[in-house]
Design a protein around this motif. Structure first.
Motif, PDB file in Angstrom:
ATOM      1  N   SER A   9       0.846  -1.188   0.000  1.00  0.00           N
ATOM      2  CA  SER A   9       0.000   0.000   0.000  1.00  0.00           C
ATOM      3  C   SER A   9       0.881   1.238   0.000  1.00  0.00           C
ATOM      4  O   SER A   9       1.896   1.278   0.701  1.00  0.00           O
ATOM      5  CB  SER A   9      -0.891   0.021   1.239  1.00  0.00           C
ATOM      6  N   SER A  35     -12.081  -2.290   0.414  1.00  0.00           N
ATOM      7  CA  SER A  35     -11.694  -3.621  -0.054  1.00  0.00           C
ATOM      8  C   SER A  35     -10.877  -4.330   1.027  1.00  0.00           C
ATOM      9  O   SER A  35     -10.319  -3.702   1.920  1.00  0.00           O
ATOM     10  CB  SER A  35     -10.895  -3.528  -1.355  1.00  0.00           C
ATOM     11  N   ALA A  86      -5.199   9.115   0.144  1.00  0.00           N
ATOM     12  CA  ALA A  86      -6.199   8.556  -0.778  1.00  0.00           C
ATOM     13  C   ALA A  86      -6.205   7.027  -0.804  1.00  0.00           C
ATOM     14  O   ALA A  86      -7.196   6.429  -1.211  1.00  0.00           O
ATOM     15  CB  ALA A  86      -5.954   9.085  -2.189  1.00  0.00           C
ATOM     16  N   ASP A  87      -5.121   6.384  -0.375  1.00  0.00           N
ATOM     17  CA  ASP A  87      -5.002   4.929  -0.494  1.00  0.00           C
ATOM     18  C   ASP A  87      -4.121   4.408   0.637  1.00  0.00           C
ATOM     19  O   ASP A  87      -2.895   4.531   0.589  1.00  0.00           O
ATOM     20  CB  ASP A  87      -4.393   4.580  -1.859  1.00  0.00           C
ATOM     21  N   SER A 103      -8.589   1.600   2.748  1.00  0.00           N
ATOM     22  CA  SER A 103      -9.399   2.808   2.905  1.00  0.00           C
ATOM     23  C   SER A 103     -10.593   2.840   1.953  1.00  0.00           C
ATOM     24  O   SER A 103     -11.598   3.481   2.248  1.00  0.00           O
ATOM     25  CB  SER A 103      -8.528   4.058   2.709  1.00  0.00           C
ATOM     26  N   ASP A 104     -10.520   2.116   0.836  1.00  0.00           N
ATOM     27  CA  ASP A 104     -11.649   2.075  -0.099  1.00  0.00           C
ATOM     28  C   ASP A 104     -12.665   0.983   0.266  1.00  0.00           C
ATOM     29  O   ASP A 104     -13.640   0.769  -0.443  1.00  0.00           O
ATOM     30  CB  ASP A 104     -11.171   1.889  -1.537  1.00  0.00           C
ATOM     31  N   LYS A 133      -6.386   0.579   6.538  1.00  0.00           N
ATOM     32  CA  LYS A 133      -7.072   1.039   7.745  1.00  0.00           C
ATOM     33  C   LYS A 133      -6.899   0.065   8.908  1.00  0.00           C
ATOM     34  O   LYS A 133      -6.704   0.480  10.039  1.00  0.00           O
ATOM     35  CB  LYS A 133      -8.573   1.217   7.481  1.00  0.00           C
TER      36      LYS A 133
END
Length: 155
Positions: free
Chosen positions: A79, A138, A84-85, A135-136, A88
């Motif tokens: 990562s 997934s 933005a990416d 964070s998205d 978490k």
């Protein structure tokens, strides 16, 4: 008789451990009485809402642990750790320990890199499973079998 001098304030080490270094915090996971592959799967499904896909996560540990009392484990996730990416959460479970939940880590972009390292006790040969929540939303996973020759949890 001399008495040791005690310091009632909070030490820097305790403050760093309490607040989390670089945005990293550790959360203990509620644990059940006996781990099985099914209880490990259920715990992960309770912790992670998205269906995890294989990839991005690496588990680095011994293939054979001569002593299960203290087995070093390193989890890394591919990562960029930008606003933005980023990763978490990282959840780690085991399917043969007395408890399926090993640890959950919360990270932020301030963590710098998606990597955690810890030691765990292993009662017997088992799979260590890690899931990273991005964070998205997934989720990515990896599993690694560790063969234990001397049990670390009373075995």
């Amino acid at each position: 008789m001399t008495h040791p001098i005690t310091h009632t304030g909070i030490s820097r080490r305790r403050a760093v451990a309490t607040l989390g270094l670089g945005g990293l915090a550790v959360t203990l996971v509620p644990l059940s009485a006996e781990a099985t592959p099914d209880s490990a799967k259920k715990l992960l499904s309770d912790l992670v809402k998205a269906a995890p896909k294989a990839g991005k996560v690496q588990i680095k540990t011994q293939e054979i642990a001569e002593n299960g009392n203290t087995v070093p484990v390193r989890i890394t996730v591919d990562s960029p750790m930008t606003d933005a990416d980023y990763v978490k959460e990282i959840h780690v479970v085991s399917d043969q320990n007395p408890q399926p939940g090993v640890a959950s880590f919360r990270l932020t972009p301030a963590s710098g890199k998606a990597e955690v390292e810890f030691r765990m006790r292993m009662a017997e040969t088992q799979n260590v499973i890690a899931v990273a929540v991005m964070s998205d939303g997934s989720a990515w996973t990896a599993a690694r079998e560790v063969k234990v020759t001397i049990g670390g949890c009373g075995g």
